[in-house]
Design a protein around this motif. Structure first.
Motif, PDB file in Angstrom:
ATOM      1  N   VAL A 174      37.795  61.281  23.901  1.00 58.14           N
ATOM      2  CA  VAL A 174      36.862  62.400  23.750  1.00 58.14           C
ATOM      3  C   VAL A 174      35.671  62.159  24.692  1.00 58.14           C
ATOM      4  N   LEU A 175      35.849  62.490  25.955  1.00 56.08           N
ATOM      5  CA  LEU A 175      34.865  62.130  26.980  1.00 56.08           C
ATOM      6  C   LEU A 175      33.876  63.263  27.263  1.00 56.08           C
ATOM      7  N   ASP A 176      32.695  62.879  27.769  1.00 49.06           N
ATOM      8  CA  ASP A 176      31.674  63.860  28.143  1.00 49.06           C
ATOM      9  C   ASP A 176      32.228  64.901  29.117  1.00 49.06           C
ATOM     10  N   LYS A 177      33.014  64.447  30.078  1.00 46.17           N
ATOM     11  CA  LYS A 177      33.449  65.346  31.145  1.00 46.17           C
ATOM     12  C   LYS A 177      34.500  66.364  30.690  1.00 46.17           C
ATOM     13  N   ASN A 178      35.022  66.205  29.468  1.00 46.38           N
ATOM     14  CA  ASN A 178      36.079  67.109  28.991  1.00 46.38           C
ATOM     15  C   ASN A 178      35.608  68.535  28.719  1.00 46.38           C
ATOM     16  N   LEU A 179      34.323  68.671  28.422  1.00 50.82           N
ATOM     17  CA  LEU A 179      33.792  69.969  27.984  1.00 50.82           C
ATOM     18  C   LEU A 179      34.201  71.077  28.958  1.00 50.82           C
ATOM     19  N   ARG A 180      34.642  72.251  28.421  1.00 52.53           N
ATOM     20  CA  ARG A 180      35.010  73.334  29.331  1.00 52.53           C
ATOM     21  C   ARG A 180      34.547  74.698  28.804  1.00 52.53           C
ATOM     22  N   VAL A 181      34.539  75.637  29.698  1.00 51.46           N
ATOM     23  CA  VAL A 181      34.042  76.980  29.389  1.00 51.46           C
ATOM     24  C   VAL A 181      34.787  77.546  28.181  1.00 51.46           C
ATOM     25  N   GLY A 182      34.030  78.099  27.248  1.00 55.35           N
ATOM     26  CA  GLY A 182      34.617  78.663  26.042  1.00 55.35           C
ATOM     27  C   GLY A 182      34.448  77.767  24.823  1.00 55.35           C
ATOM     28  N   ASN A 183      34.236  76.460  25.052  1.00 56.59           N
ATOM     29  CA  ASN A 183      33.994  75.551  23.917  1.00 56.59           C
ATOM     30  C   ASN A 183      32.708  75.941  23.197  1.00 56.59           C
ATOM     31  N   LYS A 184      32.698  75.692  21.905  1.00 50.50           N
ATOM     32  CA  LYS A 184      31.470  75.871  21.133  1.00 50.50           C
ATOM     33  C   LYS A 184      30.784  74.513  20.966  1.00 50.50           C
ATOM     34  N   ILE A 185      29.460  74.557  20.869  1.00 51.15           N
ATOM     35  CA  ILE A 185      28.681  73.331  20.673  1.00 51.15           C
ATOM     36  C   ILE A 185      28.204  73.278  19.225  1.00 51.15           C
ATOM     37  N   ILE A 186      28.585  72.204  18.522  1.00 52.58           N
ATOM     38  CA  ILE A 186      28.114  71.992  17.153  1.00 52.58           C
ATOM     39  C   ILE A 186      27.148  70.808  17.142  1.00 52.58           C
ATOM     40  N   LEU A 187      26.038  70.958  16.425  1.00 45.88           N
ATOM     41  CA  LEU A 187      25.100  69.854  16.193  1.00 45.88           C
ATOM     42  C   LEU A 187      25.259  69.454  14.730  1.00 45.88           C
ATOM     43  N   SER A 188      25.407  68.146  14.472  1.00 45.02           N
ATOM     44  CA  SER A 188      25.802  67.715  13.122  1.00 45.02           C
ATOM     45  C   SER A 188      24.667  67.715  12.101  1.00 45.02           C
ATOM     46  N   GLY A 189      23.434  68.010  12.521  1.00 47.59           N
ATOM     47  CA  GLY A 189      22.336  68.034  11.551  1.00 47.59           C
ATOM     48  C   GLY A 189      20.995  68.215  12.236  1.00 47.59           C
ATOM     49  N   THR A 190      19.930  67.980  11.485  1.00 49.06           N
ATOM     50  CA  THR A 190      18.579  68.226  11.999  1.00 49.06           C
ATOM     51  C   THR A 190      18.199  67.213  13.076  1.00 49.06           C
ATOM     52  N   ILE A 191      17.404  67.658  14.039  1.00 46.60           N
ATOM     53  CA  ILE A 191      16.973  66.758  15.109  1.00 46.60           C
ATOM     54  C   ILE A 191      15.503  66.366  14.936  1.00 46.60           C
ATOM     55  N   GLY A 192      15.147  65.266  15.576  1.00 41.85           N
ATOM     56  CA  GLY A 192      13.756  64.827  15.625  1.00 41.85           C
ATOM     57  C   GLY A 192      13.351  63.873  14.515  1.00 41.85           C
ATOM     58  N   ASP A 193      14.144  63.784  13.437  1.00 42.31           N
ATOM     59  CA  ASP A 193      13.767  62.955  12.279  1.00 42.31           C
ATOM     60  C   ASP A 193      13.485  61.508  12.695  1.00 42.31           C
ATOM     61  N   HIS A 194      14.416  60.912  13.440  1.00 43.30           N
ATOM     62  CA  HIS A 194      14.255  59.490  13.769  1.00 43.30           C
ATOM     63  C   HIS A 194      13.033  59.253  14.658  1.00 43.30           C
ATOM     64  N   GLY A 195      12.903  60.037  15.708  1.00 42.35           N
ATOM     65  CA  GLY A 195      11.783  59.872  16.637  1.00 42.35           C
ATOM     66  C   GLY A 195      10.441  60.011  15.933  1.00 42.35           C
ATOM     67  N   LEU A 196      10.327  61.023  15.086  1.00 42.10           N
ATOM     68  CA  LEU A 196       9.062  61.232  14.366  1.00 42.10           C
ATOM     69  C   LEU A 196       8.798  60.118  13.357  1.00 42.10           C
ATOM     70  N   ALA A 197       9.855  59.621  12.714  1.00 39.47           N
ATOM     71  CA  ALA A 197       9.685  58.528  11.742  1.00 39.47           C
ATOM     72  C   ALA A 197       9.162  57.281  12.453  1.00 39.47           C
ATOM     73  N   VAL A 198       9.723  56.976  13.631  1.00 39.92           N
ATOM     74  CA  VAL A 198       9.277  55.794  14.366  1.00 39.92           C
ATOM     75  C   VAL A 198       7.863  56.011  14.896  1.00 39.92           C
ATOM     76  N   LEU A 199       7.604  57.201  15.384  1.00 33.69           N
ATOM     77  CA  LEU A 199       6.258  57.498  15.892  1.00 33.69           C
ATOM     78  C   LEU A 199       5.229  57.352  14.775  1.00 33.69           C
ATOM     79  N   SER A 200       5.557  57.847  13.582  1.00 32.42           N
ATOM     80  CA  SER A 200       4.609  57.746  12.468  1.00 32.42           C
ATOM     81  C   SER A 200       4.346  56.282  12.136  1.00 32.42           C
ATOM     82  N   ALA A 201       5.387  55.449  12.239  1.00 35.27           N
ATOM     83  CA  ALA A 201       5.203  54.020  11.971  1.00 35.27           C
ATOM     84  C   ALA A 201       4.409  53.354  13.096  1.00 35.27           C
ATOM     85  N   GLN A 202       4.630  53.794  14.341  1.00 33.84           N
ATOM     86  CA  GLN A 202       3.899  53.217  15.486  1.00 33.84           C
ATOM     87  C   GLN A 202       2.415  53.527  15.407  1.00 33.84           C
TER      88      GLN A 202
END
Lengths: 352, 352
Positions: A174-202
């Motif tokens: 399942v390689l990065d280069k496989n993606l082709r026209v017509g594919n749908k993009i799914i995101l598995s959940g919310t973004i930013g949680d980890h970065g903000l958690a680390v930033l808050s700790a920093q």
């Protein structure tokens, strides 16, 4: 970078500055091995014979943050890099660089967390190394985690489903280069949680509610998705965030990607935190999340299975692959379209 | 260690202090995987299925020293750890932790040296990772090198020769624990060179002549030795030096080892340098050297082949395995016998 002759923090933050460093220095010297997936692929892991192989260093600061720590990050990071290629993790190798003065009790907490994370993923550390350096700027320790994996049991089925939709498909992983026209993009959940958690700790910040990192091994969730089938490509949007991952994908697969801003899941407190700090949640590094390129007709089946998992309950279809253009564009909430550029570097340093 | 609740430099210096750290903290949390050679073996590498796997972090300071640099050390270190188990290195994974402010030109020199060392060993880097940390005490960069290997072509022949001499021998690899009474111990060359070279660079010392590190990939030399056959066990006497390696061997194989001081090859300038500094050349870490446990009747054949190689030209038979006692003893130049104890820690910090 052309004005600088020294390493700066941005060289380690994902994004364009790091990309240039790899292309200008690392690949010319270390690339060149003829293998199925090698260094030049710049994919999440390499494939040598039937072995999937990955090495990652972890320098997050502070070493403990809401929702996780450097040990969990190291285990999950390597497990997930193997898994998004379609591999089942088999064994890990762990190199510690400890800083003089590190409390034994902190070291033990990190080890305990690694053990818990290994148990979750169903993987073991089989080899390792320990070094000590004088007290400096590491913040306690660096964890270097390498891993080997073998073809996931469900990979053959997944690829067979892909081939039903796409006759010329010949990738074995399942390689990065496989993606082709017509594919749908799914995101598995919310973004930013980890970065903000680390930033808050920093920075000692709190954003009303407690934002916690979502760092976790995703190999079991990924296995379930492969059992559905139709996944052509997977990535984990870590350093450089979703914007970086989508741009890398677009370049490697030579396709355009259109994402719909209103479909991208972001927790409200993360969105507010990012606004307060003037940073873009699309450029903040993530853990515990993946993006998937899926054959159109399988998209709803894959999404339904993802949503039934604990790790993927907030999954959404966020976009599609297009030949209208050859970059990453975003349909904004107000209805316009804008280019989503490759970030220069993750705005939060040392998050993984 | 019982008086300290924090990490000190000796925890990373090989020897007894490091051994206690591993046994007290690392093994209880991370051990437990049932595989042919796992973490508990504390051998040079692990064996999972038919894959030999190793991870090592390199923190040498300064990053350039007479005869080598951190890049060469990282490539040779991982290649040699795979090779002493009887494996042929197949691919490397490289994680860089760069310090802010590192000159591009220095980074490029390290990469160039890694490339040269990879070419010598006949191996490639196939995966990797780059992180950046704030300027501190790293001295420029840390290199984390993992590697995978497969059974060396000559290993089956070597083991067949061992079985001619030792009917009950059933190990499939050249493991530390294989050593048995009657085996001879061969050292492949002079000791102390690397440790003294790094120390001279750390402290700005010179010892009359220029002492240079002998760090190099030894896989081709080891392959030639396995083609002779009769090698039951191999180790590289790195951190903690020859004294540490022999003691580890004695404990793991539950045998006594008697070494003859006058047969241990040490360059005269290294011996004088050690005397000036009041350190024991037997406790100084080495690179580019291995110790071999060989079936008695094959010892001269193995030695002859070693001496014909560039890397092994100074090889000597330095001792034998005995059941007279269960520790490491040394017959001194003046004719007495003394115990050669496990060092507390390498007297030269951060040499690899």
């Amino acid at each position: 970078m052309q004005n600088s002759e020294r390493i700066i923090m941005a060289h380690g933050a994902g994004g364009a500055v790091m990309g240039t460093l790899i292309e200008r220095f690392v690949l010319p010297y270390l690339g060149g091995f003829q293998t199925e997936v090698g260094l030049e692929a710049l994919d999440d892991a390499a494939v040598v014979g039937e072995v999937v192989f990955k090495s990652d260093s972890h320098v997050v600061r502070p070493i403990f943050f809401p929702g996780g720590d450097i040990g969990r990050l190291a285990v999950a990071g390597t497990v997930n890099d193997l898994a998004v290629l379609g591999a089942e993790p088999v064994a890990l190798g762990c190199g510690f660089v400890l800083e003089e003065g590190l409390d034994f009790s902190d070291f033990e907490l990190v080890l305990e967390s690694m053990k818990t994370s290994c148990d979750e993923a169903g993987v073991f550390v089989v080899t390792g190394d320990t070094k000590v350096v004088e007290k400096g700027a590491l913040g306690g320790l660096v964890v270097n985690m390498s891993g080997i994996g073998k073809r996931s049991k469900a990979l053959a089925h997944n690829l067979a489903v892909v081939r039903k939709c796409w006759r010329n498909f010949d990738a074995r992983w399942v390689l990065d280069k496989n993606l082709r026209v017509g594919n749908k993009i799914i995101l598995s959940g919310t973004i930013g949680d980890h970065g903000l958690a680390v930033l808050s700790a920093q920075e000692g910040l709190t954003f009303g509610s407690k934002i916690a990192s979502d760092v976790k091994p995703l190999n079991h969730m990924i296995e379930q998705v492969l059992e559905v089938g139709g996944v052509v490509s997977m990535k984990d949007p870590t350093r450089g965030g979703l914007a970086n991952a989508l741009n890398e994908w677009s370049v490697k697969a030579k396709v355009g990607i259109l994402v719909h801003e209103e479909n991208i899941p972001i927790r409200n407190d993360v969105r507010i935190g990012c606004e307060m700090l003037g940073i873009d949640p699309l450029e903040v590094g993530n853990e515990g999340k993946i993006i998937l390129g899926v054959e159109d007709e399988m998209t709803n089946d894959v999404l339904a299975v993802l949503k039934r998992t604990k790790e993927g309950k907030d999954a959404e279809i966020i976009g599609e692959v297009t030949d209208e253009f050859s970059l990453v564009a975003m349909k904004t909430v107000v209805g316009g379209r804008r280019i989503l550029p490759m970030p220069v570097g993750d705005p939060v340093p040392r998050i993984c």
